[in-house]
Design a protein around this motif. Structure first.
Motif, mmCIF file in Angstrom:
data_model
loop_
_atom_site.group_PDB
_atom_site.id
_atom_site.type_symbol
_atom_site.label_atom_id
_atom_site.label_comp_id
_atom_site.label_asym_id
_atom_site.label_seq_id
_atom_site.Cartn_x
_atom_site.Cartn_y
_atom_site.Cartn_z
ATOM 1 N N GLN A 173 29.638 33.973 18.375
ATOM 2 C CA GLN A 173 28.375 33.705 19.064
ATOM 3 C C GLN A 173 28.582 33.506 20.552
ATOM 4 O O GLN A 173 27.619 33.466 21.318
ATOM 5 C CB GLN A 173 27.709 32.459 18.465
ATOM 6 C CG GLN A 173 27.248 32.655 17.029
ATOM 7 C CD GLN A 173 26.529 31.435 16.478
ATOM 8 O OE1 GLN A 173 26.508 30.387 17.100
ATOM 9 N NE2 GLN A 173 25.955 31.578 15.296
ATOM 10 N N GLU A 174 29.859 33.373 20.956
ATOM 11 C CA GLU A 174 30.174 33.265 22.381
ATOM 12 C C GLU A 174 30.211 34.658 22.983
ATOM 13 O O GLU A 174 30.661 35.617 22.359
ATOM 14 C CB GLU A 174 31.520 32.569 22.585
ATOM 15 C CG GLU A 174 31.580 31.165 22.008
ATOM 16 C CD GLU A 174 30.650 30.214 22.712
ATOM 17 O OE1 GLU A 174 30.368 30.442 23.912
ATOM 18 O OE2 GLU A 174 30.186 29.251 22.081
ATOM 19 N N SER A 175 29.759 34.759 24.221
ATOM 20 C CA SER A 175 29.623 36.078 24.839
ATOM 21 C C SER A 175 30.839 36.480 25.677
ATOM 22 O O SER A 175 30.822 37.558 26.261
ATOM 23 C CB SER A 175 28.375 36.101 25.733
ATOM 24 O OG SER A 175 28.487 35.132 26.772
ATOM 25 N N ALA A 176 31.905 35.653 25.725
ATOM 26 C CA ALA A 176 33.040 35.933 26.605
ATOM 27 C C ALA A 176 34.293 36.268 25.782
ATOM 28 O O ALA A 176 34.547 35.673 24.730
ATOM 29 C CB ALA A 176 33.315 34.749 27.525
ATOM 30 N N LEU A 177 35.072 37.231 26.289
ATOM 31 C CA LEU A 177 36.390 37.573 25.744
ATOM 32 C C LEU A 177 37.423 37.125 26.775
ATOM 33 O O LEU A 177 37.360 37.531 27.941
ATOM 34 C CB LEU A 177 36.505 39.074 25.492
ATOM 35 C CG LEU A 177 37.820 39.577 24.912
ATOM 36 C CD1 LEU A 177 38.044 38.987 23.517
ATOM 37 C CD2 LEU A 177 37.845 41.092 24.852
ATOM 38 N N ILE A 178 38.403 36.276 26.344
ATOM 39 C CA ILE A 178 39.318 35.624 27.283
ATOM 40 C C ILE A 178 40.712 36.220 27.149
ATOM 41 O O ILE A 178 41.238 36.376 26.043
ATOM 42 C CB ILE A 178 39.357 34.100 27.032
ATOM 43 C CG1 ILE A 178 37.958 33.502 27.148
ATOM 44 C CG2 ILE A 178 40.309 33.417 28.012
ATOM 45 C CD1 ILE A 178 37.884 32.035 26.788
ATOM 46 N N PHE A 179 41.325 36.550 28.326
ATOM 47 C CA PHE A 179 42.731 36.957 28.415
ATOM 48 C C PHE A 179 43.455 35.872 29.203
ATOM 49 O O PHE A 179 43.339 35.810 30.437
ATOM 50 C CB PHE A 179 42.865 38.297 29.143
ATOM 51 C CG PHE A 179 42.193 39.455 28.441
ATOM 52 C CD1 PHE A 179 42.917 40.286 27.597
ATOM 53 C CD2 PHE A 179 40.834 39.691 28.622
ATOM 54 C CE1 PHE A 179 42.292 41.357 26.960
ATOM 55 C CE2 PHE A 179 40.210 40.750 27.993
ATOM 56 C CZ PHE A 179 40.942 41.583 27.153
ATOM 57 N N PRO A 180 44.241 35.003 28.534
ATOM 58 C CA PRO A 180 44.895 33.910 29.266
ATOM 59 C C PRO A 180 45.911 34.408 30.289
ATOM 60 O O PRO A 180 46.058 33.807 31.367
ATOM 61 C CB PRO A 180 45.577 33.094 28.166
ATOM 62 C CG PRO A 180 44.866 33.479 26.908
ATOM 63 C CD PRO A 180 44.450 34.896 27.091
ATOM 64 N N PHE A 181 46.626 35.513 29.975
ATOM 65 C CA PHE A 181 47.659 36.021 30.880
ATOM 66 C C PHE A 181 47.664 37.543 30.747
ATOM 67 O O PHE A 181 48.066 38.094 29.731
ATOM 68 C CB PHE A 181 49.029 35.440 30.501
ATOM 69 C CG PHE A 181 50.105 35.692 31.516
ATOM 70 C CD1 PHE A 181 50.294 34.829 32.583
ATOM 71 C CD2 PHE A 181 50.927 36.818 31.415
ATOM 72 C CE1 PHE A 181 51.277 35.072 33.516
ATOM 73 C CE2 PHE A 181 51.909 37.063 32.352
ATOM 74 C CZ PHE A 181 52.099 36.184 33.410
ATOM 75 N N LEU A 182 47.186 38.234 31.771
ATOM 76 C CA LEU A 182 47.027 39.683 31.691
ATOM 77 C C LEU A 182 48.378 40.396 31.710
ATOM 78 O O LEU A 182 49.294 40.030 32.468
ATOM 79 C CB LEU A 182 46.184 40.192 32.856
ATOM 80 C CG LEU A 182 44.658 40.185 32.683
ATOM 81 C CD1 LEU A 182 43.989 40.717 33.946
ATOM 82 C CD2 LEU A 182 44.255 41.024 31.484
ATOM 83 N N ASN A 183 48.468 41.419 30.876
ATOM 84 C CA ASN A 183 49.614 42.316 30.869
ATOM 85 C C ASN A 183 49.126 43.742 31.075
ATOM 86 O O ASN A 183 47.943 44.049 30.875
ATOM 87 C CB ASN A 183 50.365 42.231 29.528
ATOM 88 C CG ASN A 183 51.033 40.873 29.342
ATOM 89 O OD1 ASN A 183 51.707 40.385 30.244
ATOM 90 N ND2 ASN A 183 50.832 40.264 28.169
ATOM 91 N N LYS A 184 50.063 44.605 31.439
ATOM 92 C CA LYS A 184 49.718 46.009 31.599
ATOM 93 C C LYS A 184 49.189 46.592 30.294
ATOM 94 O O LYS A 184 48.358 47.499 30.282
ATOM 95 C CB LYS A 184 50.949 46.800 32.058
ATOM 96 C CG LYS A 184 51.356 46.568 33.493
ATOM 97 C CD LYS A 184 50.412 47.301 34.445
ATOM 98 C CE LYS A 184 50.945 47.240 35.870
ATOM 99 N NZ LYS A 184 50.061 47.989 36.791
ATOM 100 N N SER A 185 49.681 46.064 29.184
ATOM 101 C CA SER A 185 49.263 46.579 27.880
ATOM 102 C C SER A 185 47.811 46.251 27.554
ATOM 103 O O SER A 185 47.233 46.826 26.622
ATOM 104 C CB SER A 185 50.167 46.002 26.773
ATOM 105 O OG SER A 185 50.079 44.577 26.766
ATOM 106 N N ASP A 186 47.196 45.340 28.315
ATOM 107 C CA ASP A 186 45.800 44.999 28.072
ATOM 108 C C ASP A 186 44.840 46.035 28.638
ATOM 109 O O ASP A 186 43.629 45.971 28.368
ATOM 110 C CB ASP A 186 45.472 43.633 28.687
ATOM 111 C CG ASP A 186 46.201 42.486 27.994
ATOM 112 O OD1 ASP A 186 46.371 42.589 26.767
ATOM 113 O OD2 ASP A 186 46.590 41.526 28.672
#
Length: 430
Positions: free
Chosen positions: A312-325
């Motif tokens: 029900q939350e509208s946000a997708l969180i990436f705590p630490f970005l990688n190139k693979s993201d």
């Protein structure tokens, strides 16, 4: 002798026995004006047209009272004013449409506290009627009791104020592209009012105003309807019905109905920060709109199975970005009216900082400071050179300003040189 006596008889008939001569009503007054202008034919060849403009007839015209028609809004106050030029020692009188005497001169004749004396003179009688009702409408008569009695009529028109309109026909909620019909009605207007429709600032073309007479036989009930198709932009819009009537004198009298429109959701993905870099924290916000608002969000990445997240939350969180993201992400926003899927392509940049506006600002400040320091150095160099030159000049003047008599060493040198000692001078610099 019969011939001469006939002329006074004819004159008497012309002045008193002619049609309209005995009853000088409002029509009779107009006839007297015509007589003055000589527009009526003479009564036989024996009577000259000069008889019709005789001094007696002109004097009778001065005894004719005059007044004016009045229009008043129900509940308001109207003033009836009657004037006469020559009162002939008689008093003016006001009567209502039922021929009841209201005032005879300054004397009240009808016990109605709404009716008050405004002014009473031999040449004028003015009265006021307050809190006017529809029943007060009609012809009021001003009379002066000369011989004969002369009258003037004043038509009082009472305007009925329309009631605030009422809107009916609205359902609790409308679906997008649905057609609806609203009805509007207002009672109590006289004459019949007109109804208009608008949506916000946009005029709506409704059906022509329908008119129906009220049971009292004096006022009217008006009604109108409007039919239109709603869109998602109409959600929360006000549909306004306004009544237009001369009794309102430009004042607004309207009723509004706010409508609710249900429509399928829309969505878009917004990254935070806008330019994500490797090693940073990233939030992808799925901003959904709709009525009702989306209650569920499904996150997916192309080429990845199963879905990343359903919440029900509208946000997708990436705590630490990688190139693979890096890749294309989809967000499906869902309500009970339907679903909508939005896409966003994520490119994770290198961790090196991207020049920002703040670094540019600091570079500009640093350049200005360096330029100021350079100017200060140039100023110091010129100042040092100036001081050195002036210091040498000062020592020269010190040597020249010593005692005029040469000391012993100077005298020996001069003696050996065979010079007088006063012609040549030597300067010594330290």
């Amino acid at each position: 002798m019969g011939g001469p006596s006939a002329l006074p008889l004819l004159l008497l008939l012309a002045c008193c026995g002619a049609p309209g001569g005995a009853n000088l009503s409002q029509d009779g007054y107009r006839q007297e004006q015509d007589l003055e202008l000589g527009t009526l034919a003479p009564l036989g060849e024996a009577i000259s047209s000069t008889v019709w403009s005789s001094p007696d007839m002109l004097a009778s015209q001065d005894s004719q009272p005059w007044t004016s028609d009045e229009t008043v809004v129900a509940g308001g106050t109207v003033v009836l004013k009657c004037q006469v030029k020559d009162h002939e020692d008689s008093s003016l009188q006001w009567s209502n449409p039922a021929q009841q005497t209201l005032y005879f001169g300054e004397k009240r004749a009808l016990r109605d506290n709404r009716i008050q004396l405004v002014r009473s003179t031999p040449h004028e009688l003015s009265i006021s009627i307050s809190n006017v009702a529809l029943a007060d409408e009609g012809e009021y008569t001003c009379s002066i009791f000369t011989m004969p009695v002369r009258t003037a009529k004043s038509l009082v028109t009472v305007l009925g104020i329309p009631q605030k309109p009422i809107i009916t026909g609205y359902k609790s909620s409308l679906r997008e592209k649905e057609t609806t019909t609203l009805n509007c009605q207002s009672s109590g207007s006289k004459p019949a009012a007109q109804l208009t429709w608008r949506k916000g600032d946009q005029e709506l073309h409704g059906e022509p105003t329908r008119v129906q007479e009220d049971p009292n036989g004096k006022t009217f009930t008006v009604s109108s309807s409007v039919t239109f198709q709603v869109s998602r932009e109409d959600d929360g819009a006000d549909i306004v019905c306004s009544v237009n009537h001369e009794s309102l004198k430009g004042a607004d009298r309207s009723t509004s109905q706010r409508i609710e429109v249900l429509y399928t959701p829309t969505a878009k993905i917004r990254p935070d920060p806008p330019h994500p870099r490797e090693g940073q924290k990233l939030l992808l916000h799925c901003e959904g709109r709709g009525n009702p608002v989306p209650q569920q969000y499904l996150w997916e990445k192309e080429g990845s199975v199963p879905p990343l997240k359903m919440t029900q939350e509208s946000a997708l969180i990436f705590p630490f970005l990688n190139k693979s993201d890096s890749g294309t992400y989809g967000c499906t926003a869902t309500s009970n009216m339907g679903s909508y899927k939005a896409y966003y392509t994520l490119n994770v940049n290198d961790p090196s900082p991207v020049p920002s506006s703040s670094s540019t600002y600091h570079a500009i400040i640093g350049g200005i400071v360096a330029f100021i320091v350079f100017l200060l150095l140039i100023l110091l160099i010129f100042l040092g050179h100036y001081l050195i030159r002036h210091k040498g000049t000062y020592l020269t003047h010190e040597a020249k300003g010593s005692d005029d008599a040469p000391d012993a060493d100077t005298a020996i040198i001069n003696a050996e040189g065979g010079q007088s000692g006063g012609d040549d001078k030597k300067e010594y610099f330290i």
